[in-house]
Design a protein around this motif. Sequence first.
Motif, mmCIF file in Angstrom:
data_model
loop_
_atom_site.group_PDB
_atom_site.id
_atom_site.type_symbol
_atom_site.label_atom_id
_atom_site.label_comp_id
_atom_site.label_asym_id
_atom_site.label_seq_id
_atom_site.Cartn_x
_atom_site.Cartn_y
_atom_site.Cartn_z
ATOM 1 N N GLN A 209 0.862 -1.166 0.000
ATOM 2 C CA GLN A 209 0.000 0.000 0.000
ATOM 3 C C GLN A 209 0.910 1.232 0.000
ATOM 4 O OE1 GLN A 209 -0.948 -2.821 2.321
ATOM 5 N NE2 GLN A 209 -1.716 -3.292 0.277
ATOM 6 N N LEU A 210 0.825 1.999 -1.072
ATOM 7 C CA LEU A 210 1.772 3.085 -1.322
ATOM 8 C C LEU A 210 1.116 4.440 -1.053
ATOM 9 C CD1 LEU A 210 4.569 3.947 -2.435
ATOM 10 C CD2 LEU A 210 3.528 3.943 -4.719
ATOM 11 N N PHE A 211 1.788 5.261 -0.246
ATOM 12 C CA PHE A 211 1.323 6.618 0.031
ATOM 13 C C PHE A 211 2.107 7.580 -0.855
ATOM 14 C CE2 PHE A 211 1.785 10.512 2.824
ATOM 15 C CZ PHE A 211 0.543 11.040 2.477
ATOM 16 N N SER A 212 1.392 8.398 -1.605
ATOM 17 C CA SER A 212 2.031 9.367 -2.497
ATOM 18 C C SER A 212 1.901 10.760 -1.893
ATOM 19 C CB SER A 212 1.378 9.333 -3.879
ATOM 20 O OG SER A 212 1.519 8.051 -4.466
ATOM 21 N N PRO A 213 2.934 11.235 -1.213
ATOM 22 C CA PRO A 213 2.864 12.571 -0.586
ATOM 23 C C PRO A 213 3.049 13.664 -1.631
ATOM 24 C CG PRO A 213 5.014 11.625 -0.230
ATOM 25 C CD PRO A 213 4.215 10.583 -0.965
ATOM 26 N N THR A 217 7.725 16.599 -0.304
ATOM 27 C CA THR A 217 7.971 15.543 0.677
ATOM 28 C C THR A 217 8.600 14.324 0.021
ATOM 29 O OG1 THR A 217 6.062 16.309 1.942
ATOM 30 C CG2 THR A 217 6.903 14.127 2.457
ATOM 31 N N LEU A 218 8.140 13.986 -1.178
ATOM 32 C CA LEU A 218 8.715 12.846 -1.896
ATOM 33 C C LEU A 218 10.181 13.100 -2.231
ATOM 34 C CD1 LEU A 218 8.165 10.093 -3.120
ATOM 35 C CD2 LEU A 218 7.461 11.230 -5.236
ATOM 36 N N LEU A 219 10.502 14.320 -2.636
ATOM 37 C CA LEU A 219 11.901 14.659 -2.907
ATOM 38 C C LEU A 219 12.744 14.584 -1.637
ATOM 39 C CD1 LEU A 219 11.482 17.679 -5.372
ATOM 40 C CD2 LEU A 219 12.215 15.340 -5.920
ATOM 41 N N GLU A 220 12.145 14.944 -0.502
ATOM 42 C CA GLU A 220 12.850 14.845 0.791
ATOM 43 C C GLU A 220 13.187 13.387 1.106
ATOM 44 O OE1 GLU A 220 14.468 16.720 4.185
ATOM 45 O OE2 GLU A 220 13.362 17.723 2.568
ATOM 46 N N ALA A 221 12.243 12.478 0.834
ATOM 47 C CA ALA A 221 12.486 11.047 1.064
ATOM 48 C C ALA A 221 13.567 10.518 0.131
ATOM 49 C CB ALA A 221 11.189 10.269 0.887
ATOM 50 N N ILE A 247 2.395 1.779 5.801
ATOM 51 C CA ILE A 247 2.244 2.230 4.423
ATOM 52 C C ILE A 247 3.631 2.507 3.849
ATOM 53 C CG2 ILE A 247 1.163 3.924 2.890
ATOM 54 C CD1 ILE A 247 -0.839 2.241 4.423
ATOM 55 N N LEU A 248 3.856 2.092 2.605
ATOM 56 C CA LEU A 248 5.149 2.312 1.962
ATOM 57 C C LEU A 248 5.255 3.743 1.464
ATOM 58 C CD1 LEU A 248 7.816 1.061 0.903
ATOM 59 C CD2 LEU A 248 6.611 0.625 -1.251
ATOM 60 N N LEU A 249 6.375 4.377 1.781
ATOM 61 C CA LEU A 249 6.639 5.737 1.323
ATOM 62 C C LEU A 249 7.587 5.745 0.132
ATOM 63 C CD1 LEU A 249 5.908 8.686 2.080
ATOM 64 C CD2 LEU A 249 7.997 8.737 3.461
ATOM 65 N N LYS A 441 1.898 15.676 8.691
ATOM 66 C CA LYS A 441 1.005 16.771 8.316
ATOM 67 C C LYS A 441 0.160 16.400 7.097
ATOM 68 C CE LYS A 441 3.902 20.491 10.182
ATOM 69 N NZ LYS A 441 4.708 21.712 9.848
ATOM 70 N N GLU A 442 0.719 15.618 6.177
ATOM 71 C CA GLU A 442 0.018 15.289 4.938
ATOM 72 C C GLU A 442 -0.840 14.042 5.061
ATOM 73 O OE1 GLU A 442 2.565 15.182 1.543
ATOM 74 O OE2 GLU A 442 3.816 16.836 2.275
ATOM 75 N N TRP A 443 -0.556 13.207 6.048
ATOM 76 C CA TRP A 443 -1.281 11.943 6.163
ATOM 77 C C TRP A 443 -2.708 12.199 6.639
ATOM 78 C CZ3 TRP A 443 -1.710 7.349 4.513
ATOM 79 C CH2 TRP A 443 -2.357 6.338 5.235
ATOM 80 N N PRO A 444 -3.729 11.793 5.851
ATOM 81 C CA PRO A 444 -5.119 12.087 6.226
ATOM 82 C C PRO A 444 -5.711 11.150 7.253
ATOM 83 C CG PRO A 444 -5.028 11.034 4.074
ATOM 84 C CD PRO A 444 -3.609 11.212 4.515
ATOM 85 N N GLY A 445 -4.990 10.134 7.676
ATOM 86 C CA GLY A 445 -5.495 9.221 8.699
ATOM 87 C C GLY A 445 -5.869 7.860 8.158
#
Length: 565
Positions: A209-213, A217-221, A247-249, A441-445
């Motif tokens: 299950q992939l979370f797309s921020p 944020t993705l560039l930070e990872a 969840i996979l980042l 902050k970006e994760w909606p729950g």
Amino acid sequence: MGGRCNEDCDWTGVQNGPRILLIELLGYHELQAYCGDLTVKRVISDNATRDQSQHIFGKHGVRAKEILQLVEGQMDRKLSVVGLSEGLITFTRIFSPLSPCELMEAERHTHVFHQCEPDLWIVMVVEKSKETEEALREGALRAVLKDAHNLFVLFYGSLRALLQSHPRGDVARSCLHAFFPDYLSDFMTGKKFRIPSISESLTHRGTVQLFSPQRETLLEAQSLQELLKSWSGGGMVRHVMILFHNILLSSTLSPADTTTLFLYATLRMMPSSLSQAPRSRSSSRRENPAAGPAGLLASNLNNALGPSRLRNLFTNLTTSPSSDVVPNPHISDAHDSSVDDQGTRSSVPRPLVHEGWWRDADNFLCTDAWGSETGRSKMLPNVTLRQSEERLNLCVYQFRSLTLVMLVPKSGGSDLIPNLQGQLLEKAAHKIQKLEEKVVKEWPGSNAWHVAGYRYLYNDSNNKVSRFSPASKVATLSLESLAALNRIRQEIDLETGRSERSSSMEDRELELCVRTKQNAWVIVRTRGGLELYTVLEKASNTLLLACDAVEKLSKRYFNGSFSSD
């Protein structure tokens, strides 16, 4: 639970044919028996004395000598299951050499076959019942076996490689016995063995299950991954996988390796799975070195099966063996041990042992599930990648809800992990904290993927990624809708299998609309390796309205991949 050889067993002399690992699930939920590979010749179980074994061998002939483990009172049944499985595989190969038998439906049992490696099979036998027969789905059962084999290869390497390097089969058998009880214990609910049911029809095993921020944020990872891989000229960290909760980042591994390591991380490395008192648990383990073979399953299944059943199951294992039977090697609570072909005792890790990991004060995760070197220091956890077959050490850092899984070369020496830990705390800890704060902050729950009015499952088999409605929302569906979806998925699984065998996955396109008796709509759309299952329980919907609703879902959330335009 392992059988011992009273004569030399050489796998190089075994005739070509299906070699079967049998898992029986009788009474639908109850775990009754587990057998290792069933083609080892001339094996006597620790459960039987020499007289008992001679009596059984005399009664059943050569076929009985192929059983790795004897369970008294069930030999006739096991022989019939093994014989039937071998016969079906051999017979169906005549007509379909590349894809022999995958499923056999009998009046009271379902037999699911999974060819995990060339000429190596895992067979699951499930007993049917009136109230649960409708819930059985071949694809879901086979996915359980696929996950088991993928995890086994991750920890121990392929079965074929083990059998080639140790032809007697002792090492492979010890690894199987150390792995499967812990794996199966995750399916225990109270005293019941829980297999996939219709309530899980809107989930898909073998995917992440992939979370797309947001882009920043993705560039930070990605920047953090490149920093870790750049140390020591790129030779310190080979791969990095980042998870937020379960969840996979981000991951630098191949999709297949990412999926397997992701599964292990979510099973044993999440904060809820970590041990809260590692030192006291470890010390009590060391103070009881003579726990005996019964310790292999007792810690995981005692509460599930009940003390009386465990006592009956291990009565023969814990008694002193006769002089004619080679005893089991010592099995501790943390790890198994085996004796290889040269008579050298080696530790067999138990990576799936419950609460085998804990978090130290510096936020690095530690484990003793891989055993110890001569009782002094813990062995480093290590895994085998499927794509490259490379053996790498695991280094895991966890800051709050963010987990970094780093794979480090084994050839780096004993100082490599401490050096990596020191550099991470000195140079990367601030970046990890900053990344975690952004993701929070970006994760909606927990309802991140909920779409009002829809219950859906999206599966990308090419990249092994899935997304689905939260379980709390799926629970609002009627049993009739779930049962209809389960039957449809069974048909789709069969069609997918045919397409995979004919290498026509890219051209496969299908749309299926079904209306249930309660006026719910189940709509399936597949295109290439993409699948979208949708359940709509609006009684007023016509076929046109239902299809329009799925069209909107596809365009808004899945880039129009399933649009009919």
